[in-house]
Design a protein around this motif. Structure first.
Motif, PDB file in Angstrom:
ATOM      1  N   SER A  65       0.861  -1.085   0.053  1.00  0.00           N
ATOM      2  CA  SER A  65      -0.072   0.153  -0.025  1.00  0.00           C
ATOM      3  C   SER A  65       0.832   1.200   0.123  1.00  0.00           C
ATOM      4  N   PHE A  66       2.234   1.094  -0.172  1.00  0.00           N
ATOM      5  CA  PHE A  66       3.006   2.259  -0.251  1.00  0.00           C
ATOM      6  C   PHE A  66       2.620   3.090  -1.347  1.00  0.00           C
ATOM      7  N   THR A  67       2.487   4.478  -1.291  1.00  0.00           N
ATOM      8  CA  THR A  67       2.208   5.216  -2.495  1.00  0.00           C
ATOM      9  C   THR A  67       3.356   6.323  -2.668  1.00  0.00           C
ATOM     10  N   HIS A  68       4.388   6.286  -1.685  1.00  0.00           N
ATOM     11  CA  HIS A  68       5.477   7.201  -2.000  1.00  0.00           C
ATOM     12  C   HIS A  68       6.623   6.784  -0.959  1.00  0.00           C
ATOM     13  N   ALA A  69       7.881   7.375  -1.073  1.00  0.00           N
ATOM     14  CA  ALA A  69       8.729   7.116  -0.235  1.00  0.00           C
ATOM     15  C   ALA A  69      10.100   8.105  -0.519  1.00  0.00           C
ATOM     16  N   ARG A  70      11.054   8.264   0.458  1.00  0.00           N
ATOM     17  CA  ARG A  70      11.988   9.108   0.253  1.00  0.00           C
ATOM     18  C   ARG A  70      13.101   8.644   1.446  1.00  0.00           C
ATOM     19  N   SER A  71      14.100   8.361   0.554  1.00  0.00           N
ATOM     20  CA  SER A  71      15.335   7.833   1.240  1.00  0.00           C
ATOM     21  C   SER A  71      16.648   8.531   1.117  1.00  0.00           C
ATOM     22  N   SER A  72      17.532   8.981   2.068  1.00  0.00           N
ATOM     23  CA  SER A  72      18.758   9.688   1.729  1.00  0.00           C
ATOM     24  C   SER A  72      19.829   9.232   2.807  1.00  0.00           C
ATOM     25  N   LEU A  73      20.868   9.818   2.536  1.00  0.00           N
ATOM     26  CA  LEU A  73      22.208   9.281   3.258  1.00  0.00           C
ATOM     27  C   LEU A  73      23.009  10.446   2.984  1.00  0.00           C
ATOM     28  N   PRO A  76      30.300  10.320   2.532  1.00  0.00           N
ATOM     29  CA  PRO A  76      31.423  11.170   2.293  1.00  0.00           C
ATOM     30  C   PRO A  76      31.645  12.291   1.241  1.00  0.00           C
ATOM     31  N   TYR A  77      30.721  12.063   0.136  1.00  0.00           N
ATOM     32  CA  TYR A  77      30.644  12.734  -1.239  1.00  0.00           C
ATOM     33  C   TYR A  77      29.554  13.870  -0.881  1.00  0.00           C
ATOM     34  N   GLY A  78      28.750  13.670  -0.043  1.00  0.00           N
ATOM     35  CA  GLY A  78      27.471  14.670   0.097  1.00  0.00           C
ATOM     36  C   GLY A  78      26.355  13.654   0.231  1.00  0.00           C
ATOM     37  N   LEU A  79      25.240  14.373  -0.164  1.00  0.00           N
ATOM     38  CA  LEU A  79      24.009  13.859   0.150  1.00  0.00           C
ATOM     39  C   LEU A  79      23.481  12.866  -0.904  1.00  0.00           C
ATOM     40  N   ALA A  80      23.093  11.578  -0.844  1.00  0.00           N
ATOM     41  CA  ALA A  80      22.604  10.793  -1.854  1.00  0.00           C
ATOM     42  C   ALA A  80      21.267  10.750  -1.526  1.00  0.00           C
ATOM     43  N   SER A  81      20.415  10.692  -2.528  1.00  0.00           N
ATOM     44  CA  SER A  81      18.969  10.414  -2.093  1.00  0.00           C
ATOM     45  C   SER A  81      17.998   9.952  -3.230  1.00  0.00           C
ATOM     46  N   CYS A  82      16.893   9.365  -2.993  1.00  0.00           N
ATOM     47  CA  CYS A  82      15.946   8.733  -3.873  1.00  0.00           C
ATOM     48  C   CYS A  82      14.511   8.918  -3.328  1.00  0.00           C
ATOM     49  N   GLN A  83      13.712   9.639  -4.201  1.00  0.00           N
ATOM     50  CA  GLN A  83      12.362   9.881  -3.962  1.00  0.00           C
ATOM     51  C   GLN A  83      11.721   9.282  -4.942  1.00  0.00           C
ATOM     52  N   TRP A  84      10.527   8.747  -4.634  1.00  0.00           N
ATOM     53  CA  TRP A  84       9.577   8.258  -5.658  1.00  0.00           C
ATOM     54  C   TRP A  84       8.166   8.475  -4.971  1.00  0.00           C
ATOM     55  N   SER A  85       7.307   8.416  -6.216  1.00  0.00           N
ATOM     56  CA  SER A  85       5.582   8.603  -5.818  1.00  0.00           C
ATOM     57  C   SER A  85       5.035   8.367  -7.042  1.00  0.00           C
ATOM     58  N   PHE A  86       3.875   7.868  -6.906  1.00  0.00           N
ATOM     59  CA  PHE A  86       2.748   7.454  -8.047  1.00  0.00           C
ATOM     60  C   PHE A  86       2.017   8.855  -8.349  1.00  0.00           C
ATOM     61  N   SER A  87       1.787   8.899  -9.730  1.00  0.00           N
ATOM     62  CA  SER A  87       1.123   9.981 -10.104  1.00  0.00           C
ATOM     63  C   SER A  87      -0.458   9.749  -9.552  1.00  0.00           C
ATOM     64  N   GLU A  88      -1.307  10.649  -9.762  1.00  0.00           N
ATOM     65  CA  GLU A  88      -2.363  10.987  -9.071  1.00  0.00           C
ATOM     66  C   GLU A  88      -3.425   9.414  -9.381  1.00  0.00           C
ATOM     67  N   ASP A  89      -3.435   9.206 -10.619  1.00  0.00           N
ATOM     68  CA  ASP A  89      -4.159   8.009 -10.836  1.00  0.00           C
ATOM     69  C   ASP A  89      -3.201   6.583 -11.035  1.00  0.00           C
ATOM     70  N   ASP A 124      10.066   9.654 -15.052  1.00  0.00           N
ATOM     71  CA  ASP A 124       8.751   9.252 -15.010  1.00  0.00           C
ATOM     72  C   ASP A 124       8.475   8.288 -16.098  1.00  0.00           C
ATOM     73  N   PHE A 125       7.688   7.120 -15.709  1.00  0.00           N
ATOM     74  CA  PHE A 125       7.546   6.149 -16.515  1.00  0.00           C
ATOM     75  C   PHE A 125       6.195   5.486 -16.221  1.00  0.00           C
ATOM     76  N   PRO A 126       5.528   4.683 -17.359  1.00  0.00           N
ATOM     77  CA  PRO A 126       4.389   3.946 -16.929  1.00  0.00           C
ATOM     78  C   PRO A 126       4.355   2.800 -15.858  1.00  0.00           C
ATOM     79  N   TRP A 127       3.373   2.810 -15.072  1.00  0.00           N
ATOM     80  CA  TRP A 127       3.680   1.978 -14.040  1.00  0.00           C
ATOM     81  C   TRP A 127       2.404   0.961 -13.838  1.00  0.00           C
ATOM     82  N   LYS A 128       2.553  -0.239 -13.653  1.00  0.00           N
ATOM     83  CA  LYS A 128       1.528  -1.122 -13.656  1.00  0.00           C
ATOM     84  C   LYS A 128       1.430  -1.954 -12.350  1.00  0.00           C
TER      85      LYS A 128
END
Length: 152
Positions: A65-73, A76-89, A124-128
């Motif tokens: 049931s996850f609809t979005h997430a954000r992870s960061s760390l 030693p080189y600086g901030l690395a991150s990944c953020q994702w979410s679904f489009s409204e539909d 962004d890409f199609p998601w099923k």
């Protein structure tokens, strides 16, 4: 409460905000850390490929049931991150990756497998929806408790 790890006992903090005075009140337990690792690496989509995060993998794996997430760390080189979410539909997955200077990220998404350098990268890409989520119970008997014997 400013915790930086998952606590050993989820009931260590009482409803009034005080800490359970009982034994085994630790705030850094490996078993819960394994849960945090799963959330960071799998749901959040960040994992290292080299020691020190010189190279890392961006591969979020949405499910359940996850609809979005954000992870960061902070590497030693600086901030690395990944953020994702679904489009409204929920027919598109939107992913933003941040790669710190002097490091690279392997971006592994459906239909995309590339290595990128420092910067902010947006996809962004199609998601099923994965029809396997949530997973079905393999053995329904696992969810049924055996009868409790009468102590008399």
């Amino acid at each position: 409460m400013g915790a930086t790890t998952l606590w050993e006992r989820w009931d260590s903090m009482l409803s009034d905000g005080s800490i359970d005075p009982g034994e085994m009140t630790s705030f850094n337990h490996y078993a819960f850390g394994a849960v945090a690792s799963f959330l960071h690496n799998t749901i959040g989509g960040l994992s290292t490929l080299d020691p020190g995060w010189k190279r890392f993998l961006v591969r979020p794996q949405p499910g359940g049931s996850f609809t979005h997430a954000r992870s960061s760390l902070k590497t030693p080189y600086g901030l690395a991150s990944c953020q994702w979410s679904f489009s409204e539909d929920r027919d598109k997955l939107l992913v933003t990756a941040v790669v710190p200077p002097n490091s690279t990220a392997q971006i592994s998404l459906p239909g995309i497998d590339t290595v990128v350098g420092s910067g902010t990268w947006t996809y962004d890409f199609p998601w099923k929806k994965d029809e396997e989520w949530p997973h079905k119970i393999i053995h329904p008997s696992f969810t049924q408790r055996p009868p409790v014997p009468d102590p008399l």
